[in-house]
Each structure stands twice: as C-alpha cells, then as structure tokens.
Write a protein that holds these residues in place. Structure first.
Motif, PDB file in Angstrom:
ATOM      1  N   GLU A 162       0.863  -1.183   0.000  1.00 20.31           N
ATOM      2  CA  GLU A 162       0.000   0.000   0.000  1.00 20.31           C
ATOM      3  C   GLU A 162       0.898   1.230   0.000  1.00 20.31           C
ATOM      4  N   ILE A 163       0.812   1.954  -1.076  1.00 24.43           N
ATOM      5  CA  ILE A 163       1.597   3.182  -1.201  1.00 24.43           C
ATOM      6  C   ILE A 163       0.597   4.330  -1.291  1.00 24.43           C
ATOM      7  N   VAL A 164       0.603   5.192  -0.284  1.00 28.98           N
ATOM      8  CA  VAL A 164      -0.418   6.236  -0.223  1.00 28.98           C
ATOM      9  C   VAL A 164       0.226   7.619  -0.208  1.00 28.98           C
ATOM     10  N   GLU A 165      -0.643   8.618  -0.411  1.00 25.91           N
ATOM     11  CA  GLU A 165      -0.108   9.977  -0.586  1.00 25.91           C
ATOM     12  C   GLU A 165       0.432  10.604   0.678  1.00 25.91           C
ATOM     13  N   ASN A 166      -0.247  10.359   1.807  1.00 21.43           N
ATOM     14  CA  ASN A 166       0.270  10.987   3.028  1.00 21.43           C
ATOM     15  C   ASN A 166       0.289  10.028   4.212  1.00 21.43           C
ATOM     16  N   GLU A 167       1.049  10.422   5.205  1.00 18.15           N
ATOM     17  CA  GLU A 167       1.295   9.568   6.376  1.00 18.15           C
ATOM     18  C   GLU A 167       0.014   9.258   7.143  1.00 18.15           C
ATOM     19  N   GLU A 168      -0.847  10.265   7.260  1.00 15.53           N
ATOM     20  CA  GLU A 168      -2.081  10.090   8.019  1.00 15.53           C
ATOM     21  C   GLU A 168      -2.907   8.938   7.441  1.00 15.53           C
ATOM     22  N   GLU A 169      -2.990   8.911   6.120  1.00 16.12           N
ATOM     23  CA  GLU A 169      -3.750   7.854   5.458  1.00 16.12           C
ATOM     24  C   GLU A 169      -3.106   6.490   5.714  1.00 16.12           C
ATOM     25  N   ALA A 170      -1.783   6.445   5.681  1.00 18.18           N
ATOM     26  CA  ALA A 170      -1.065   5.186   5.914  1.00 18.18           C
ATOM     27  C   ALA A 170      -1.331   4.671   7.324  1.00 18.18           C
ATOM     28  N   VAL A 171      -1.302   5.575   8.307  1.00 18.44           N
ATOM     29  CA  VAL A 171      -1.535   5.187   9.709  1.00 18.44           C
ATOM     30  C   VAL A 171      -2.975   4.696   9.867  1.00 18.44           C
ATOM     31  N   THR A 172      -3.909   5.427   9.234  1.00 19.37           N
ATOM     32  CA  THR A 172      -5.330   5.069   9.335  1.00 19.37           C
ATOM     33  C   THR A 172      -5.582   3.651   8.825  1.00 19.37           C
ATOM     34  N   ARG A 173      -4.832   3.227   7.834  1.00 19.96           N
ATOM     35  CA  ARG A 173      -5.062   1.901   7.251  1.00 19.96           C
ATOM     36  C   ARG A 173      -4.746   0.757   8.204  1.00 19.96           C
ATOM     37  N   PHE A 174      -4.077   1.053   9.311  1.00 18.03           N
ATOM     38  CA  PHE A 174      -3.822   0.015  10.321  1.00 18.03           C
ATOM     39  C   PHE A 174      -4.983  -0.098  11.311  1.00 18.03           C
ATOM     40  N   LYS A 175      -5.915   0.855  11.236  1.00 18.89           N
ATOM     41  CA  LYS A 175      -6.990   0.854  12.255  1.00 18.89           C
ATOM     42  C   LYS A 175      -8.141  -0.040  11.844  1.00 18.89           C
TER      43      LYS A 175
END
Lengths: 114, 131
Positions: free
Chosen positions: A101-114
């Motif tokens: 998963e390669i996403v545009e910003n860090e917040e989105e990347a962190v959210t994907r673990f929730k």
C-alpha cells in the motif's frame, strides 16, 4: 558517499520511520538493520514516510521485499507514504503498487492500520 | 572515469553521470533514468562480477552520438551471462524469494538499448538512450 538517515516515531501501535537521503546498495543495510530490530521486537505495524527520500535503487527496494513476508506472517504490514514522484516511479516500474500500500500521506497510511 | 568497485563510490558515479547527461541536453526525467541505470549496472558489477571485493576497477565512458547518449561500463570480473538471467516475477517479490535481478529489469525498462559483451580480458555493458 551516499547519505541516508532514519528517524523513528510511534503513534499508538504504529511505528513510523521517516527516511531521508539516498537509498542505494551502500545505504540499504541501514534500513535493513532497522527493520530487523523492529521485527525482533514484534513492532510490525510500520509506516515508511518517504517525503525526505531523494533517490532509490533496486538495492533499496530489495530491503522491502526481504522482510515483507516475515512482517505479514506476524499480522503486520509495511505501508509507504509521501514519496516524491521520481522515487514513486521506481517503485511503480517494479510493480510495487500491487504488492504494497503506497499512499499519498502519512495520516492515510496510519489510518489503514486501524 | 575509472573508479574502485565499492558501494561507497555509487554517489560519485551518479553525480558524474547526471552532470554529463545534463550537459548533453537531457531533461531531468531522462537524467534520472540514465543515472539509475548506471547505478544498477555498477551495483551488479560490485556484487556479482567482483563479489564485493574492493579495489577492483570499473571504467565508465560516456558519449553523445546522433542524439543518443552512449554509456559503456567495463569490468574485469566474472562475466555476466544474460541468457541465464530470469526476470523476477511479482510472486517472487511478495515471497521475498528473489532479491536480486531487479536491477537488470530496471535497466531494460529505462534505457532504449542494452548489450552485454564478454571479452577475453574484460566485460562490457553498453547502453543507449535517445535525447
């Protein structure tokens, strides 16, 4: 000589690695060592924030390939965010966006673990 | 340019290649492609031809002919046989089974033409990219 640096942060159960500089055959062992240590401690929810990454070669990409199976077998994952277009292009050429998963910003990347 | 086969030299190699590509009039996207291709080729020489043995020579020659940048990289290590090379698959990547071989794949994608020549005393990689 190539310069590469990692700064580590955590946000609840997610470990965020900010990576800076050039990731090539010379500097890849630095990231390799960091990932090994995280896996040993069972910190397997990992976000790589690549906003400071200026360059990557296949030796750098090889580090992600080497540990992803171990990490996923421990119910973890590596998510990658904030890559510069020229760096993303290298990931894309080797088909990484279908495997990671390669996403545009860090917040989105962190959210994907929730 | 003659350099010693060591990953410590990769940054210097990239700067040398990028400077020349810019002077030859290539745009930044092409400069990145050419620079990465030379890095990958030199990394393969350091790893596979010289098996990490430091101090061995790598020669890099750059030229422009008919609107095409020509890169020749010469080493004196173990010859590379392109026929025995198998392209890695996505499944290999996911399973972490194959970590090398991606450099050659990148070079093929980024350059217009790549050719390997194994001579008696040395090996040559020649690659070109149109401006």
């Amino acid at each position: 000589m190539s310069k590469f640096e990692i700064r580590k942060r955590s946000q609840s159960e997610v470990t965020i690695l900010d990576i800076y500089g050039e990731l090539d055959a010379h500097t890849a062992p630095i990231l390799e060592k960091e990932l090994q240590q995280l896996i040993e401690k069972n910190y397997v929810h990992i976000v790589i924030n690549g906003s400071g990454l200026e360059y990557i070669s296949s030796a750098g990409l090889g580090v992600f390939m080497a540990y992803i199976e171990d990490i996923r077998s421990q119910d973890g994952d590596i998510k990658i965010s904030s890559l510069k277009p020229k760096v993303y292009n290298v990931f894309d050429l080797l088909g990484f966006p279908t495997l990671y998963e390669i996403v545009e910003n860090e917040e989105e990347a962190v959210t994907r673990f929730k | 340019m003659r350099i010693s086969a060591s990953t410590e030299e990769l940054e210097k190699i990239r700067a040398f290649v990028a400077d020349h590509a810019r002077n030859f009039g290539f745009g930044e996207a092409d400069v990145s492609d050419i620079t990465l291709s030379v890095d990958e080729a030199c990394t393969n020489i350091i790893k596979h031809a010289y098996k990490w043995k430091k101090g061995k020579p790598i020669h890099i020659q750059l030229g422009l002919k008919n609107n095409e940048m020509m890169v020749t990289i010469i080493d004196e290590g173990k010859p590379f046989d392109p026929d025995s090379y198998e392209l890695p698959t996505l499944e290999d990547q996911l399973a972490g089974k194959k970590r090398s071989g991606y450099g050659i794949l990148l070079i093929r994608k980024l350059m217009d033409h790549v050719e390997y020549r194994n001579r008696k005393s040395h090996n040559e990689i020649r690659m070109t990219k149109k401006r």
